[in-house]
Design a protein around this motif. Sequence first.
Motif, PDB file in Angstrom:
ATOM      1  N   ARG A 163       4.887   0.454   1.128  1.00 44.17           N
ATOM      2  CA  ARG A 163       4.772  -0.527   2.318  1.00 44.17           C
ATOM      3  C   ARG A 163       4.123  -1.970   2.200  1.00 44.17           C
ATOM      4  O   ARG A 163       2.949  -1.971   1.591  1.00 44.17           O
ATOM      5  N   GLU A 186       4.507 -11.709   9.291  1.00 50.35           N
ATOM      6  CA  GLU A 186       3.664 -10.761  10.072  1.00 50.35           C
ATOM      7  C   GLU A 186       4.520  -9.478  10.339  1.00 50.35           C
ATOM      8  O   GLU A 186       5.414  -9.339  10.754  1.00 50.35           O
ATOM      9  N   GLN A 222      -0.893  -4.164  17.156  1.00 43.80           N
ATOM     10  CA  GLN A 222      -0.971  -2.866  16.075  1.00 43.80           C
ATOM     11  C   GLN A 222      -1.915  -3.007  15.069  1.00 43.80           C
ATOM     12  O   GLN A 222      -2.223  -4.067  14.630  1.00 43.80           O
ATOM     13  N   LYS A 278      -3.724  -1.361  11.333  1.00 43.20           N
ATOM     14  CA  LYS A 278      -3.567  -0.468  10.268  1.00 43.20           C
ATOM     15  C   LYS A 278      -4.716  -0.709   9.464  1.00 43.20           C
ATOM     16  O   LYS A 278      -5.103  -1.856   8.840  1.00 43.20           O
ATOM     17  N   TRP A 308       8.583  -1.139   1.696  1.00 44.95           N
ATOM     18  CA  TRP A 308       8.358  -1.993   0.536  1.00 44.95           C
ATOM     19  C   TRP A 308       8.848  -1.376  -0.717  1.00 44.95           C
ATOM     20  O   TRP A 308       8.781   0.010  -0.819  1.00 44.95           O
ATOM     21  N   SER A 312      -4.374   4.581   4.180  1.00 37.07           N
ATOM     22  CA  SER A 312      -3.426   3.776   3.093  1.00 37.07           C
ATOM     23  C   SER A 312      -4.338   3.257   1.978  1.00 37.07           C
ATOM     24  O   SER A 312      -5.447   2.793   2.176  1.00 37.07           O
ATOM     25  N   THR A 328       2.147  -4.820   4.544  1.00 41.78           N
ATOM     26  CA  THR A 328       1.794  -5.178   5.757  1.00 41.78           C
ATOM     27  C   THR A 328       0.909  -6.492   5.738  1.00 41.78           C
ATOM     28  O   THR A 328       0.294  -6.623   4.794  1.00 41.78           O
ATOM     29  N   ASN A 329       1.711  -7.347   6.552  1.00 43.81           N
ATOM     30  CA  ASN A 329       0.973  -8.851   6.845  1.00 43.81           C
ATOM     31  C   ASN A 329       0.458  -8.841   8.070  1.00 43.81           C
ATOM     32  O   ASN A 329       1.031  -8.530   9.028  1.00 43.81           O
ATOM     33  N   ASP A 366       4.775  -4.856   9.700  1.00 45.01           N
ATOM     34  CA  ASP A 366       4.631  -3.660   8.614  1.00 45.01           C
ATOM     35  C   ASP A 366       6.064  -3.209   8.405  1.00 45.01           C
ATOM     36  O   ASP A 366       6.822  -2.837   9.281  1.00 45.01           O
ATOM     37  N   ARG A 367       6.340  -3.080   7.115  1.00 39.81           N
ATOM     38  CA  ARG A 367       7.737  -2.811   6.624  1.00 39.81           C
ATOM     39  C   ARG A 367       7.936  -1.967   5.377  1.00 39.81           C
ATOM     40  O   ARG A 367       6.821  -1.943   4.688  1.00 39.81           O
ATOM     41  N   SER A 422       0.880  -1.217   0.359  1.00 36.07           N
ATOM     42  CA  SER A 422       0.009   0.068   0.028  1.00 36.07           C
ATOM     43  C   SER A 422       0.879   1.297   0.050  1.00 36.07           C
ATOM     44  O   SER A 422       2.192   1.163   0.236  1.00 36.07           O
ATOM     45  N   TYR A 477      -1.559  -6.865  13.767  1.00 31.16           N
ATOM     46  CA  TYR A 477      -0.145  -7.607  13.784  1.00 31.16           C
ATOM     47  C   TYR A 477       0.760  -6.973  14.947  1.00 31.16           C
ATOM     48  O   TYR A 477       0.563  -6.012  15.513  1.00 31.16           O
TER      49      TYR A 477
END
Length: 204
Positions: free
Chosen positions: A122, A110, A147, A149, A115, A93, A124-125, A112-113, A85, A143
């Motif tokens: 980013r 799992e 947290q 999102k 990308w 997002s 997000t899993n 959010d990072r 996203s 996650y």
Amino acid sequence: MNLKTVMVVLGTISSLSVASAGAAQAADALRVRGTVVSFEPTLLTVKTRQGDTDAIKLKAGWKISGGANASAKDIKPGDFLGIASVSKADGGSGALEVVVFPAALKGTGEGDRPWDLQPNSRMTNGTVADVTDISGRSVTLTYDNGQTKKISIPETTPVVTFAPATPTDLKPGATVFVTAERGSDGALSASRVVVGNNGVVPPM
């Protein structure tokens, strides 16, 4: 879906770094997106979207996955998703691509990072906590110990899931997504390949 959208999963499937490997392994990880030049039992050669050619050694016991189309309308609480996203101008997002993980892969990557599908994107899993259909479909992912999102999913967003594939799908010209590791000698290696088959290309 076309090559422009090829670009999780293994961020989804392929961001499967062992936690103990930590930052050192992360620094050596390289996401390879492109098309197959050639395939031998232990070596995959890929022409990347940047125009380079990468030779990737396939580790013992390496796995291969394909893809199948899915629908945002079928997403429900409890599902595990990987969503690439970007931030929207009006806040929140917006999804670029969505991967619906099979139950056996729930929990994969799992978190959010950052990308590299496109600038400022980013990955997000997480597990779907709720789904809303006000002004389009949105999901809230949970996650990393609670947290959350919220991500909107435009109707044009590619939504896929993983499906069976075999090494015979690695024909010249086939689209692939590989998360590889670069060794101290500069060589690339990988334990999983996602290949476009049945008309569906890798979504990451």
